[in-house]
Design a protein around this motif. Structure first.
Motif, PDB file in Angstrom:
ATOM      1  N   THR A 238      45.015  41.902  34.190  1.00 58.20           N
ATOM      2  CA  THR A 238      44.992  43.103  33.470  1.00 58.20           C
ATOM      3  C   THR A 238      43.639  43.195  32.751  1.00 58.20           C
ATOM      4  OG1 THR A 238      47.310  43.012  32.984  1.00 58.20           O
ATOM      5  CG2 THR A 238      45.890  44.143  31.230  1.00 58.20           C
ATOM      6  N   LEU A 239      43.077  44.272  32.817  1.00 61.32           N
ATOM      7  CA  LEU A 239      41.575  44.770  32.210  1.00 61.32           C
ATOM      8  C   LEU A 239      41.620  45.989  31.368  1.00 61.32           C
ATOM      9  CD1 LEU A 239      38.789  43.855  31.824  1.00 61.32           C
ATOM     10  CD2 LEU A 239      37.982  45.266  33.802  1.00 61.32           C
ATOM     11  N   HIS A 240      41.460  46.056  30.283  1.00 57.19           N
ATOM     12  CA  HIS A 240      41.373  47.416  29.571  1.00 57.19           C
ATOM     13  C   HIS A 240      42.760  48.186  29.533  1.00 57.19           C
ATOM     14  CE1 HIS A 240      37.480  46.241  28.313  1.00 57.19           C
ATOM     15  NE2 HIS A 240      36.779  46.551  29.506  1.00 57.19           N
ATOM     16  N   GLY A 241      43.721  47.628  29.619  1.00 58.08           N
ATOM     17  CA  GLY A 241      45.275  48.102  29.644  1.00 58.08           C
ATOM     18  C   GLY A 241      45.702  48.580  30.995  1.00 58.08           C
ATOM     19  N   ASN A 242      44.788  48.118  32.159  1.00 53.81           N
ATOM     20  CA  ASN A 242      45.024  48.370  33.556  1.00 53.81           C
ATOM     21  C   ASN A 242      45.665  47.000  34.133  1.00 53.81           C
ATOM     22  OD1 ASN A 242      43.511  51.087  34.638  1.00 53.81           O
ATOM     23  ND2 ASN A 242      42.663  50.373  32.769  1.00 53.81           N
ATOM     24  N   THR A 243      46.796  47.093  34.702  1.00 59.79           N
ATOM     25  CA  THR A 243      47.336  45.897  35.301  1.00 59.79           C
ATOM     26  C   THR A 243      47.291  45.970  36.551  1.00 59.79           C
ATOM     27  OG1 THR A 243      48.948  45.192  33.536  1.00 59.79           O
ATOM     28  CG2 THR A 243      49.404  44.425  35.513  1.00 59.79           C
ATOM     29  N   ILE A 244      46.495  45.161  37.352  1.00 58.64           N
ATOM     30  CA  ILE A 244      46.448  45.349  38.960  1.00 58.64           C
ATOM     31  C   ILE A 244      47.323  44.326  39.441  1.00 58.64           C
ATOM     32  CG2 ILE A 244      45.130  44.966  40.955  1.00 58.64           C
ATOM     33  CD1 ILE A 244      44.622  47.720  39.473  1.00 58.64           C
ATOM     34  N   VAL A 245      48.745  44.458  40.390  1.00 56.78           N
ATOM     35  CA  VAL A 245      48.973  43.658  40.870  1.00 56.78           C
ATOM     36  C   VAL A 245      48.826  43.736  42.616  1.00 56.78           C
ATOM     37  CG1 VAL A 245      51.365  42.741  41.488  1.00 56.78           C
ATOM     38  CG2 VAL A 245      51.002  43.353  39.244  1.00 56.78           C
ATOM     39  N   CYS A 246      48.523  42.504  43.607  1.00 61.79           N
ATOM     40  CA  CYS A 246      48.487  42.866  44.822  1.00 61.79           C
ATOM     41  C   CYS A 246      49.220  41.915  45.393  1.00 61.79           C
ATOM     42  CB  CYS A 246      47.147  42.660  45.076  1.00 61.79           C
ATOM     43  SG  CYS A 246      46.676  42.521  46.738  1.00 61.79           S
ATOM     44  N   ILE A 247      50.071  42.248  46.357  1.00 62.13           N
ATOM     45  CA  ILE A 247      50.901  41.719  47.262  1.00 62.13           C
ATOM     46  C   ILE A 247      50.270  41.709  48.626  1.00 62.13           C
ATOM     47  CG2 ILE A 247      53.172  41.399  48.124  1.00 62.13           C
ATOM     48  CD1 ILE A 247      54.225  43.140  46.045  1.00 62.13           C
ATOM     49  N   LEU A 248      49.897  40.372  49.220  1.00 55.28           N
ATOM     50  CA  LEU A 248      49.496  40.109  50.481  1.00 55.28           C
ATOM     51  C   LEU A 248      50.691  39.619  51.419  1.00 55.28           C
ATOM     52  CD1 LEU A 248      46.108  38.752  50.074  1.00 55.28           C
ATOM     53  CD2 LEU A 248      46.771  41.264  50.334  1.00 55.28           C
ATOM     54  N   THR A 249      50.977  40.198  52.517  1.00 55.51           N
ATOM     55  CA  THR A 249      51.829  39.549  53.424  1.00 55.51           C
ATOM     56  C   THR A 249      51.312  39.564  54.800  1.00 55.51           C
ATOM     57  OG1 THR A 249      52.784  41.715  54.387  1.00 55.51           O
ATOM     58  CG2 THR A 249      53.381  41.091  52.339  1.00 55.51           C
ATOM     59  N   PRO A 250      52.047  38.583  55.577  1.00 54.55           N
ATOM     60  CA  PRO A 250      51.390  38.631  57.066  1.00 54.55           C
ATOM     61  C   PRO A 250      51.433  39.495  57.901  1.00 54.55           C
ATOM     62  CG  PRO A 250      53.029  36.791  56.411  1.00 54.55           C
ATOM     63  CD  PRO A 250      52.972  37.760  55.343  1.00 54.55           C
ATOM     64  N   GLY A 251      50.440  39.733  58.598  1.00 58.70           N
ATOM     65  CA  GLY A 251      50.109  40.949  59.478  1.00 58.70           C
ATOM     66  C   GLY A 251      48.615  41.444  59.838  1.00 58.70           C
ATOM     67  N   ASP A 252      48.422  42.118  60.568  1.00 56.64           N
ATOM     68  CA  ASP A 252      46.958  42.961  60.726  1.00 56.64           C
ATOM     69  C   ASP A 252      46.906  44.045  59.307  1.00 56.64           C
ATOM     70  OD1 ASP A 252      48.808  44.674  61.127  1.00 56.64           O
ATOM     71  OD2 ASP A 252      47.639  45.465  62.967  1.00 56.64           O
ATOM     72  N   PHE A 253      45.726  44.278  58.956  1.00 55.24           N
ATOM     73  CA  PHE A 253      45.077  44.799  57.838  1.00 55.24           C
ATOM     74  C   PHE A 253      45.841  46.177  57.684  1.00 55.24           C
ATOM     75  CE2 PHE A 253      42.721  47.775  55.092  1.00 55.24           C
ATOM     76  CZ  PHE A 253      42.791  46.726  53.912  1.00 55.24           C
ATOM     77  N   VAL A 301      40.307  43.857  47.331  1.00 52.85           N
ATOM     78  CA  VAL A 301      41.172  43.217  48.189  1.00 52.85           C
ATOM     79  C   VAL A 301      40.457  42.572  49.656  1.00 52.85           C
ATOM     80  CG1 VAL A 301      43.339  43.501  49.433  1.00 52.85           C
ATOM     81  CG2 VAL A 301      43.175  44.315  47.234  1.00 52.85           C
ATOM     82  N   LEU A 302      39.504  43.762  50.120  1.00 51.90           N
ATOM     83  CA  LEU A 302      39.042  43.392  51.389  1.00 51.90           C
ATOM     84  C   LEU A 302      37.952  42.302  51.139  1.00 51.90           C
ATOM     85  CD1 LEU A 302      38.860  46.900  52.939  1.00 51.90           C
ATOM     86  CD2 LEU A 302      39.596  45.198  54.250  1.00 51.90           C
ATOM     87  N   ASP A 303      37.280  42.247  50.225  1.00 52.33           N
ATOM     88  CA  ASP A 303      36.191  41.224  49.895  1.00 52.33           C
ATOM     89  C   ASP A 303      37.188  39.889  49.807  1.00 52.33           C
ATOM     90  OD1 ASP A 303      33.610  41.563  49.821  1.00 52.33           O
ATOM     91  OD2 ASP A 303      33.817  42.415  47.544  1.00 52.33           O
ATOM     92  N   TYR A 304      38.117  39.838  49.219  1.00 56.81           N
ATOM     93  CA  TYR A 304      39.188  38.354  49.004  1.00 56.81           C
ATOM     94  C   TYR A 304      39.390  37.780  50.621  1.00 56.81           C
ATOM     95  CZ  TYR A 304      42.770  35.324  48.796  1.00 56.81           C
ATOM     96  OH  TYR A 304      43.658  34.358  49.034  1.00 56.81           O
ATOM     97  N   LEU A 305      39.688  39.112  51.432  1.00 50.49           N
ATOM     98  CA  LEU A 305      40.165  38.620  52.859  1.00 50.49           C
ATOM     99  C   LEU A 305      38.948  38.076  53.625  1.00 50.49           C
ATOM    100  CD1 LEU A 305      42.795  41.462  53.211  1.00 50.49           C
ATOM    101  CD2 LEU A 305      43.316  38.967  52.964  1.00 50.49           C
ATOM    102  N   ARG A 306      38.013  39.027  53.524  1.00 49.34           N
ATOM    103  CA  ARG A 306      36.588  38.616  54.213  1.00 49.34           C
ATOM    104  C   ARG A 306      36.364  37.073  53.873  1.00 49.34           C
ATOM    105  NH1 ARG A 306      31.195  39.226  53.093  1.00 49.34           N
ATOM    106  NH2 ARG A 306      31.793  39.906  50.904  1.00 49.34           N
TER     107      ARG A 306
END
Length: 388
Positions: A238-253, A301-306
């Motif tokens: 959470t940053l400045h009242g913006n909560t980001i939740v990211c779910i990554l699941t198996p598969g192509d992008f 997200v793509l930066d993390y996966l890369r």
């Protein structure tokens, strides 16, 4: 149209009919600069307006401190801190963005703010504008004259990219990013017309989203060659009242973003407002209705996966609380998503566990009913399913 939907689309344009937007009113009360027809001090970056394009107005942003969002995050600035900085910032304008173009380019090239001396045609005035993509600026003044008092300190990768007039803008942006030049300066260079084969000044709000989009596409090319995740991961911050939740699941992008303005939040109105958008492996069709936030979160997200050497299907939920009372720009979403992806993820063996955990973080399951990708993941099997 519901009140929340109206606010989420209006973003200060006056569609509600009130004499003055409440958000603008809070910015106005933060202004502490006496009207003056001259300025001497720092110019950390440049700004080019989109109104009337291709005939645009542009010039330096004038403030005696950094306006780089990455530094704001590093220094743990609060929303009030940032509003204070932006309310004092002056947007110097030159018609056609031609007179003073050399000064603009010098400022964009420099890794550190340059000192300038500016004479305005009349005292600067309060003129707040925001659209959710750019960080708003409180003051504006038409420049009669500008003199740059310093020499630009240009990083070597920037000098190489700017000097290469045969390099496509997208390739220049990617090269700069891989060489460690931050998104903020890359978008500045693009806006000032310093990158690519056919160079021209670009409105700042366009350059911000274009930079995120081009970097995301370049990352996606790398990620498409990676092996798929073999587990379900959930990231959150959470940053400045913006909560980001990211779910990554198996598969192509694949990528989907769900933006939820909570009831009572800045653009949520009384009932709240939700927007969704996504893309398949083939890419994004058209400009996202979520606007720049879509591309900013996707890049993180793509930066993390890369970096991780993996591919995955990604569902990003942005939940915006009432504490986010000022529209600070899409950099907030990018940095919030970066913080989320930098945290150790919570790991699950199946989708139901990941979904339940994400819902617990968000405090409600509203997002589930708006997710197309969630349904696709539930119904389509991957190679992971056959070997699990």
């Amino acid at each position: 149209m519901k009140p929340g939907q109206l606010c989420s689309q209006c973003k200060g344009k006056g569609m509600c009919g009130l004499p003055r937007c409440p958000v603008m009113e809070r910015f106005h009360s933060s202004v502490r600069v006496k009207p003056s027809d001259s300025y001497m001090g720092g110019a950390p970056s440049v700004f080019v307006g989109a109104h009337g394009y291709p005939k645009v107005t542009g010039g330096p942003l004038l403030i005696g401190e950094s306006d780089n969002p990455e530094i704001w995050v590093e220094k743990a600035y609060t929303i009030d801190d940032i509003v204070g900085v932006r309310s004092r910032t002056i947007r110097g304008n030159t018609a056609g963005a031609s007179r003073g173009a050399d000064a603009m380019q010098e400022i964009a090239l420099s890794a550190t703010p340059l000192d300038v001396e500016v004479a305005f045609t009349r005292p600067v005035a309060f003129d707040l504008r925001f659209d959710g993509t750019i960080a708003p600026v409180g003051l504006t003044g038409d420049m009669r004259k500008i003199d740059v008092l310093d020499n630009a300190k240009t990083p070597r990768p920037v000098d190489r990219a700017v000097s290469d007039t045969d390099l496509l803008a997208a390739d220049a942006v990617w090269d700069l990013y891989r060489d460690g030049v931050g998104v903020h300066q890359v978008s500045q260079l693009l806006s000032a017309g310093l990158l690519g084969k056919q160079r021209k000044v670009v409105p700042t709000r366009w350059s911000i989203t274009a930079t995120d989009d081009m970097l995301g596409k370049a990352c996606k090319t790398v990620v498409s060659r990676n092996s798929a995740l073999d587990e379900y991961l959930v990231f959150a911050a959470t940053l400045h009242g913006n909560t980001i939740v990211c779910i990554l699941t198996p598969g192509d992008f694949r990528y989907e973003m769900i933006e939820h303005w909570q009831a009572g939040s800045m653009w949520g109105g009384h009932a709240g407002a939700i927007m969704t958008d996504g893309e398949s492996r083939k890419g994004k069709k058209g400009y996202s209705p979520i606007a720049g936030a879509y591309y900013s979160a996707r890049l993180a997200v793509l930066d993390y996966l890369r970096t991780a050497g993996r591919s995955a299907r990604a569902i990003v939920i942005r939940s915006v609380a009432g504490s986010y009372w000022a529209p600070l720009g899409t950099w907030v979403i990018r940095e919030a998503a970066r913080q989320a992806m930098a945290q150790p993820p919570t790991t699950f063996e199946d989708l139901s566990g990941a979904k339940a955990f994400a819902t617990a973080i968000l405090g409600n399951s509203t997002w589930e009913h708006h997710s197309t990708l969630l349904t696709e993941i539930k119904t389509q099997k991957t190679l992971f399913d056959y070997f699990s």
